[in-house]
Design an enzyme around this catalytic site. Structure first.
Site, PDB file in Angstrom:
ATOM      1  N   HIS A 113       0.891  -1.218  -0.031  1.00  0.00           N
ATOM      2  CA  HIS A 113       0.117   0.010  -0.143  1.00  0.00           C
ATOM      3  C   HIS A 113       0.834   1.172   0.053  1.00  0.00           C
ATOM      4  O   HIS A 113       1.915   1.340   0.296  1.00  0.00           O
ATOM      5  CB  HIS A 113      -0.684  -0.161   1.094  1.00  0.00           C
ATOM      6  CG  HIS A 113      -1.786   0.786   1.522  1.00  0.00           C
ATOM      7  ND1 HIS A 113      -1.647   2.420   1.577  1.00  0.00           N
ATOM      8  CD2 HIS A 113      -3.197   0.943   1.301  1.00  0.00           C
ATOM      9  CE1 HIS A 113      -2.834   2.781   1.850  1.00  0.00           C
ATOM     10  NE2 HIS A 113      -3.839   2.069   1.556  1.00  0.00           N
TER      11      HIS A 113
ATOM     12  N   LYS B 211     -10.345  -1.077  10.796  1.00  0.00           N
ATOM     13  CA  LYS B 211     -10.434  -2.214  10.056  1.00  0.00           C
ATOM     14  C   LYS B 211     -10.772  -3.458  10.856  1.00  0.00           C
ATOM     15  O   LYS B 211     -10.775  -4.535  10.211  1.00  0.00           O
ATOM     16  CB  LYS B 211      -8.969  -2.254   9.324  1.00  0.00           C
ATOM     17  CG  LYS B 211      -8.957  -1.354   8.052  1.00  0.00           C
ATOM     18  CD  LYS B 211      -7.960  -1.526   7.152  1.00  0.00           C
ATOM     19  CE  LYS B 211      -7.219  -0.122   6.393  1.00  0.00           C
ATOM     20  NZ  LYS B 211      -8.179   0.112   5.314  1.00  0.00           N
TER      21      LYS B 211
ATOM     22  N   GLN C 191      -4.469  -5.200   7.141  1.00  0.00           N
ATOM     23  CA  GLN C 191      -5.533  -6.248   6.646  1.00  0.00           C
ATOM     24  C   GLN C 191      -5.475  -7.823   7.194  1.00  0.00           C
ATOM     25  O   GLN C 191      -6.094  -8.422   6.777  1.00  0.00           O
ATOM     26  CB  GLN C 191      -5.278  -6.174   5.055  1.00  0.00           C
ATOM     27  CG  GLN C 191      -5.457  -5.158   4.100  1.00  0.00           C
ATOM     28  CD  GLN C 191      -6.756  -4.648   4.136  1.00  0.00           C
ATOM     29  OE1 GLN C 191      -7.885  -5.454   4.609  1.00  0.00           O
ATOM     30  NE2 GLN C 191      -7.094  -3.312   4.052  1.00  0.00           N
TER      31      GLN C 191
ATOM     32  N   CYS D 290      -4.697   2.287  -3.767  1.00  0.00           N
ATOM     33  CA  CYS D 290      -3.407   2.948  -2.962  1.00  0.00           C
ATOM     34  C   CYS D 290      -2.182   1.914  -3.351  1.00  0.00           C
ATOM     35  O   CYS D 290      -1.409   1.762  -2.547  1.00  0.00           O
ATOM     36  CB  CYS D 290      -3.679   3.360  -1.526  1.00  0.00           C
ATOM     37  SG  CYS D 290      -4.654   4.447  -1.230  1.00  0.00           S
TER      38      CYS D 290
ATOM     39  N   ASP E 153       2.859  -4.602   8.003  1.00  0.00           N
ATOM     40  CA  ASP E 153       1.700  -3.682   8.095  1.00  0.00           C
ATOM     41  C   ASP E 153       0.555  -4.700   8.274  1.00  0.00           C
ATOM     42  O   ASP E 153       0.353  -5.570   7.341  1.00  0.00           O
ATOM     43  CB  ASP E 153       1.827  -3.161   6.689  1.00  0.00           C
ATOM     44  CG  ASP E 153       0.221  -2.455   6.343  1.00  0.00           C
ATOM     45  OD1 ASP E 153      -0.445  -2.718   7.190  1.00  0.00           O
ATOM     46  OD2 ASP E 153       0.262  -1.801   5.246  1.00  0.00           O
TER      47      ASP E 153
HETATM   48  N1  PMP Z   1      -1.696  -0.663   4.743  1.00  0.00           N
HETATM   49  C1  PMP Z   1      -2.779  -1.792   4.300  1.00  0.00           C
HETATM   50  C2  PMP Z   1      -2.562  -2.782   3.628  1.00  0.00           C
HETATM   51  C3  PMP Z   1      -4.102  -1.065   4.069  1.00  0.00           C
HETATM   52  O1  PMP Z   1      -5.061  -1.699   3.319  1.00  0.00           O
HETATM   53  C4  PMP Z   1      -4.431   0.300   4.527  1.00  0.00           C
HETATM   54  C5  PMP Z   1      -5.784   0.993   4.446  1.00  0.00           C
HETATM   55  N2  PMP Z   1      -6.363   0.704   3.156  1.00  0.00           N
HETATM   56  C6  PMP Z   1      -3.395   1.139   5.099  1.00  0.00           C
HETATM   57  C7  PMP Z   1      -2.157   0.342   5.184  1.00  0.00           C
HETATM   58  C8  PMP Z   1      -3.686   2.392   5.579  1.00  0.00           C
HETATM   59  O2  PMP Z   1      -4.518   2.289   6.679  1.00  0.00           O
HETATM   60  P1  PMP Z   1      -4.972   3.787   7.408  1.00  0.00           P
HETATM   61  O3  PMP Z   1      -5.694   4.477   6.209  1.00  0.00           O
HETATM   62  O4  PMP Z   1      -5.943   3.238   8.521  1.00  0.00           O
HETATM   63  O5  PMP Z   1      -3.849   4.373   8.042  1.00  0.00           O
END
Ligand code: PMP
Length: 601
Positions: free
Chosen positions: A135, A238, A215, A378, A212
């Site tokens: 991401h 999440k 997910q 993203c 990270d």
């Molecule tokens: N890493 C991953 C794999 C994600 O899916 C996301 C959110 N889509 C993020 C980071 C960022 O998370 P946040 O917007 O809650 O900071």
């Protein structure tokens, strides 16, 4: 379309989905007159009542600023906040609560490590290993720190089904590798990475590992000690908790040695104008008043998830994933992106035949009450690797059921059927037939060459054109009808000559490919005219509206016209916010830029 039988194992779903769903008021609501089907939990999960109640109860009975108050209310708030930390520590199996820092979410957790550990430890020649699956929030912070320190970024490639290539990973590891930062689960493809192995390999060359976990945490048990992770990041929203709260886990030894991230109240021991000494963990990393109610809500969310059991949740979601994969794969012309052997409940796909742009899939599904995500998620480098600009993505949560998948598949099947019946460029993507690139070219008799036909003014001013559009939209009272009208306009828009689809003419929108060729009409002072095109039919429809407003108008009139207010007036802003950078805002900006250059011509 035949309905495939649901896999036998799912007859005894581990989770009582109806009783789960009853705890989510939002799942009882409707969208566009149809019962809501929420398939976007990878973006954000919905909240059960217990989470909302915990936050409300905190605000009604316990709120005060924490740590400093001498009165009982403040002490209770402090206790609730610190209990939340202890709950998170048990959830992750951290060695102690002080290793769990509250942040705004995964993004801030990663930025914290990049800014503090990265800037104080990296130097030229050092390497940070990321993966193609990341991401942007696990790419950009490392790019910033690489620029600041001279460290290099290396990327672990993936195979064609979306799994990390571990042989390449091992080759990339070296004594220069200081940190490996990868996701536990890919948000765009659902790949579950072999993180235990990744960590062991990284440690064997002396590198640290940041996972990270955005997910993962809601979909299976997490044990940072068993994983031997150095840093682990996740977001509350999440895992059925509130937005604006997240966690960074870090080993005490590492966190203790890192400089603070932000300066302010609550993170200090002693301040003089000469120097400041910092508070011990965890306060050192929590400057300012934190999101106390968010931490309370996160505790409730974790307790709720654990009361159901992460193993049971995983069984339920895996059954549903298998079912959804079978049903989506049975739609001819649909290609699933990401078929890793170990996957979480994420289904990404593209519609190839008939070609339907992801944005159009998303906005049309919305009319069926089905919420999915479209775009690059993203993950632009991953999209590039997959050879697409975007995918449509459905992602599963604990509250999803077979019926949700059926509604998705039935809506998609109808959409595909409708697109197949359309003559020419199917209500979807303008694929010019051979030679069609000349459709908009006319002969210029004097010079003997063909030039594109740019649309003339539709009315005497943008305001007059806007009034015509507004009159028509007034007859279309709801979004489904307006959406259909825009899609119809998109179908009628002549394709832009291929010769004009150059890199310079491309505008970078989040959801679709957009080209725009704008110019001053030859010999007509500051009159601006333009052609544009997109892979998404919805955007083509918006282009037709923009042309009606602006093409053939004077630069000064274009500048004087408030496009955003107009789109709000005709009700587009609710459904297509300009700030979503879906290409529309970029087109308007391009036109205004040209208009500014020539307003006084
Ligand atoms: N890493 C991953 C794999 C994600 O899916 C996301 C959110 N889509 C993020 C980071 C960022 O998370 P946040 O917007 O809650 O900071």
């Amino acid at each position: 379309m035949t309905t495939l039988p649901f896999p036998a194992a799912a007859d005894q779903l581990a989770v009582d989905v109806s009783s789960v769903r009853n705890q989510f008021p939002i799942l009882q609501t409707e969208a566009h007159g149809r019962p809501l089907v929420y398939l976007d939990s990878a973006a954000s999960t919905q909240q059960p009542e217990v989470v909302m109640d915990a936050v409300r109860d905190y605000h009604r009975h316990h709120h005060a600023n924490i740590h400093r108050g001498v009165y009982q209310l403040s002490q209770t708030a402090t206790r609730l906040y610190e209990e939340a930390r202890a709950r998170v520590a048990r959830f992750l199996n951290a060695a102690e609560p002080a290793e769990c820092i509250f942040t705004r979410g995964t993004t801030e957790s990663i930025n914290l490590v990049a800014s503090t550990w990265g800037r104080s430890n990296l130097q030229p020649g050092d390497e940070i290993l990321l993966s193609t699956l990341e991401h942007h929030s696990n790419i950009v912070p490392w790019q910033l720190v690489a620029q600041a320190t001279g460290a290099q970024i290396r990327v672990i490639p993936i195979n064609d089904v979306g799994e990390l290539r571990l042989d390449d990973y091992r080759r990339l590891l070296s004594p220069r590798t200081r940190l490996v930062a990868v996701n536990h689960v890919s948000n765009a493809l659902g790949t579950i990475n072999p993180v235990r192995e990744i960590i062991a390999e990284a440690h064997s060359v002396g590198a640290l590992v940041l996972l990270d976990g955005a997910q993962w945490v809601a979909h299976g048990p997490t044990d940072v000690q068993a994983l031997d992770a150095d840093f682990y990041a996740f977001s509350g929203h999440k895992i059925y908790g509130p937005t604006g709260i997240g966690v960074l886990y870090g080993r005490r030894r590492l966190l203790d040695a890192m400089p603070p991230y932000q300066g302010g109240g609550d993170m200090i021991e002693q301040v003089t104008f000469a120097e400041t000494s910092y508070a011990p963990l965890p306060n050192k990393f929590e400057a300012g008043t934190p999101h106390i109610s968010g931490a309370v809500g996160l505790t409730a969310a974790i307790e709720w998830v654990e009361s159901i059991g992460l193993e049971r949740i995983a069984v339920h979601e895996q059954s549903l994933l298998r079912y959804a994969t079978q049903r989506l794969s049975a739609i001819p012309g649909l290609e699933i992106k990401g078929n890793a052997r170990r996957k979480s409940g994420v289904l990404s796909w593209v519609m190839l035949d008939p070609a339907i742009a992801s944005l159009d899939i998303g906005t049309q599904l919305d009319l069926y009450g089905v919420c999915i995500r479209t775009g690059h998620h993203c993950c632009q480098p991953l999209m590039e690797r997959l050879g697409v600009t975007s995918t449509a993505r459905a992602s599963l949560g604990l509250y999803n059921r077979v019926d949700d998948v059926d509604r998705l598949v039935e809506a998609l099947a109808e959409m595909v059927e409708h697109a197949r019946q359309k003559p020419g460029p199917v209500g979807t993507r303008a694929v010019p037939a051979a030679g069609a690139e000349h459709l908009s070219l006319v002969s210029n008799a004097t010079e003997g060459v063909t030039v594109p036909r740019y649309p003339a003014a539709a009315a005497e001013s943008p305001e007059a054109a806007a009034a015509d559009i507004a009159d028509l939209f007034a007859f279309l009272p709801d979004w489904p009808m307006r959406h259909q009208h825009i899609m119809d306009l998109g179908e009628k828009l002549p394709p832009m000559p291929e010769v004009l689809k150059t890199a310079a003419n491309q505008v970078h929108g989040c959801q679709s490919i957009v080209h725009i060729a704008a110019r001053l009409r030859p010999g007509a002072g500051d009159v601006i005219e333009f052609l544009a095109d997109s892979d998404a039919n919805l955007v083509r429809g918006l282009i037709a509206l923009l042309q009606q407003l602006f093409s053939g108008q004077r630069a000064s009139s274009i500048l004087a016209f408030d496009t955003e207010a107009f789109f709000a007036q005709i009700g587009l802003d609710q459904h297509l916010s300009m700030s979503r950078r879906n290409g529309l805002a970029a087109m308007v900006q391009r036109l205004r830029q040209l208009a500014r250059q020539h307003a006084n011509a």
